[in-house]
Write an enzyme that holds these catalytic residues in place. Sequence first.
Site, PDB file in Angstrom:
ATOM      1  N   HIS A 121     -12.109  -1.601   9.108  1.00 51.28           N
ATOM      2  CA  HIS A 121     -11.168  -2.354   9.928  1.00 51.28           C
ATOM      3  C   HIS A 121     -11.839  -2.812  11.224  1.00 51.28           C
ATOM      4  CE1 HIS A 121      -8.456  -0.016   7.336  1.00 51.28           C
ATOM      5  NE2 HIS A 121      -7.605  -1.009   7.496  1.00 51.28           N
TER       6      HIS A 121
ATOM      7  N   ASP B 152       0.860  -1.187   0.000  1.00 48.54           N
ATOM      8  CA  ASP B 152       0.000   0.000   0.000  1.00 48.54           C
ATOM      9  C   ASP B 152       0.891   1.231   0.000  1.00 48.54           C
ATOM     10  OD1 ASP B 152      -3.083  -0.599   0.684  1.00 48.54           O
ATOM     11  OD2 ASP B 152      -1.863  -2.068   1.752  1.00 48.54           O
TER      12      ASP B 152
ATOM     13  N   ARG C  77      -7.681  10.507   1.952  1.00 52.29           N
ATOM     14  CA  ARG C  77      -7.181   9.483   1.036  1.00 52.29           C
ATOM     15  C   ARG C  77      -7.923   9.533  -0.301  1.00 52.29           C
ATOM     16  NH1 ARG C  77      -8.080   4.105   3.996  1.00 52.29           N
ATOM     17  NH2 ARG C  77      -6.757   3.226   2.339  1.00 52.29           N
TER      18      ARG C  77
ATOM     19  N   LYS D 203      -9.250   1.152  -5.569  1.00 48.52           N
ATOM     20  CA  LYS D 203      -9.994   0.641  -4.414  1.00 48.52           C
ATOM     21  C   LYS D 203     -10.902   1.736  -3.853  1.00 48.52           C
ATOM     22  CE  LYS D 203      -6.124   1.595  -1.249  1.00 48.52           C
ATOM     23  NZ  LYS D 203      -5.023   1.016  -0.440  1.00 48.52           N
ATOM     24  N   HIS D 204     -11.978   1.394  -3.136  1.00 44.89           N
ATOM     25  CA  HIS D 204     -12.456   0.100  -2.662  1.00 44.89           C
ATOM     26  C   HIS D 204     -13.843  -0.124  -3.285  1.00 44.89           C
ATOM     27  CE1 HIS D 204      -9.869   1.925   0.461  1.00 44.89           C
ATOM     28  NE2 HIS D 204      -9.465   0.702   0.741  1.00 44.89           N
TER      29      HIS D 204
ATOM     30  N   ARG E 165       4.104   2.737   3.109  1.00 39.34           N
ATOM     31  CA  ARG E 165       4.817   1.623   3.744  1.00 39.34           C
ATOM     32  C   ARG E 165       6.326   1.835   3.636  1.00 39.34           C
ATOM     33  NH1 ARG E 165       0.004   1.265   5.571  1.00 39.34           N
ATOM     34  NH2 ARG E 165      -1.359  -0.387   4.799  1.00 39.34           N
TER      35      ARG E 165
ATOM     36  N   ASP F  30      -9.877  -6.787   0.057  1.00 43.61           N
ATOM     37  CA  ASP F  30      -9.204  -6.097   1.150  1.00 43.61           C
ATOM     38  C   ASP F  30      -8.823  -7.168   2.172  1.00 43.61           C
ATOM     39  OD1 ASP F  30      -8.177  -3.966   2.577  1.00 43.61           O
ATOM     40  OD2 ASP F  30     -10.011  -2.781   2.515  1.00 43.61           O
TER      41      ASP F  30
END
Length: 483
Positions: A173, A60, A130, A160-161, A68, A244
């Site tokens: 999450h 990601d 985002r 995404k998503h 990352r 995901d």
Amino acid sequence: MSVLQPGFDGTEPPDWLRRALADGLGGVVLFARNLAGHGQAAGLVAAIRGESPGVIVAVDEEGGAVTRLEARTGSSWPGNRALGVADDVGVTTRVARRIGRLLAGAGITLDYAPVADVNANPDNPVIGVRSFGPDPHLAARHTEAWIRGLQGAGVAACAKHFPGHGDTVTDSHLALPTVNVSREVLEERDLPPFRAAIRAGVQAIMCGHLLVPALDEVPATLSRTVLTGLLREELGYRGMVVTDAIEMRAVAAYHEPGEIAVRALLAGADAVCAGVSAPDGSSVYALRDAIVSAVREGRLPEERLAEAAGRVRSLVEWHAGQAPARAAAAADPADDPEDDLGLTAAEAGLRVTIAAGAARPVLVRAPLVVEMSARTSQAVDAVAPPGFAGALAELLPGTRGISVRAGEPLPDLGDHGRPVVVVVQDAARYAWIRDLLDEAVRARPDAVVVEMGLPGPPAGAVYLATHGNSRVSARAAARWLTS
């Protein structure tokens, strides 16, 4: 094994991962916990490919808060919302191309980016900055530009998503979000960026753990109506669909991991992302065994599994064929890594409101910086989140920074006559931040307020919105305040 994309712990491939790669594991996803710098990242990917040259290595790397490879320092690139505010598709393409060059240098196959969601709900706890923004046409043109930039550097993109996580108030999450709108609203608002991604030739699309009652009564990840009927048959998408992470509570609260994997494949997914794996890899082999059992029992048609594996191979073949593009991007003299494109793009995403009667400040003395932010989304994988005080201290040595959390009082804002900068993130979403911000502005009407999330009502003598919490956005705001 070819349809699985698990994560793992450590900065070297563990023994179980090496065995799984030898057994035909099709993909691996990297997180900040695996990465300690660009050189180490390239070495890690090389070690993984040494076990299986054709494996998909995913990450990601959205820019902005979700990074990352740069989790320890903060991203060198503004996130989507800042790019959307600047609204220069050429800049968006160049930023994505530069991110692609960074990833290609580490040997990455697939970037789980860009976020194509239209952030229709300002209370959204997980998308926010985002997203390129709340306008579907803006989000569509920047989604397309981002994909063309990244894939032009020879790295596969993943929109995404699907079918759109922008109009939710729940973090997937933690629980299952519901998008309660009509099919007509989905068509006009949420789907245009995904249509644009398909036009741009996006190599992968990630489905969201979302319940969309207008489409189906089960989450999109597990819905054949969504993944096959809508995405494949109506939108005409032919590339790889990846889930995901299946440990997210949006789906993990309802089914065991193996059952989620089987149902997702039945629905039309081609790859299953499992971000968290058991230390011995047993959870990955349990996913494999659940898929094999479903085929043997007749629940999962063998041809559906073969189709999914074929799409995984197609992405690998696409990446192999992009070697000339990666070489060209690395050698392109017009794309100089020293030109500070990230800073220029972040500066273009700044927006400033100056209160009536106030003058534009130019900080010449080291200020007191009070930073207030709530816990970041679990999508953010920062080891050391960027701080605004640090960005200012580079320009004004002696800058003093204080972080204030929920339930804590404000510090003394007098502090020997220092200028005061109050930094907030998503103040409009958190009552405790708004209350402390109001208190700070009453105590210091001359305070500068910097909002590093989605902006709300302006506050302070000067209100500066960065539209993202990244290292480069902090640098851009610091430069504006001192120039």
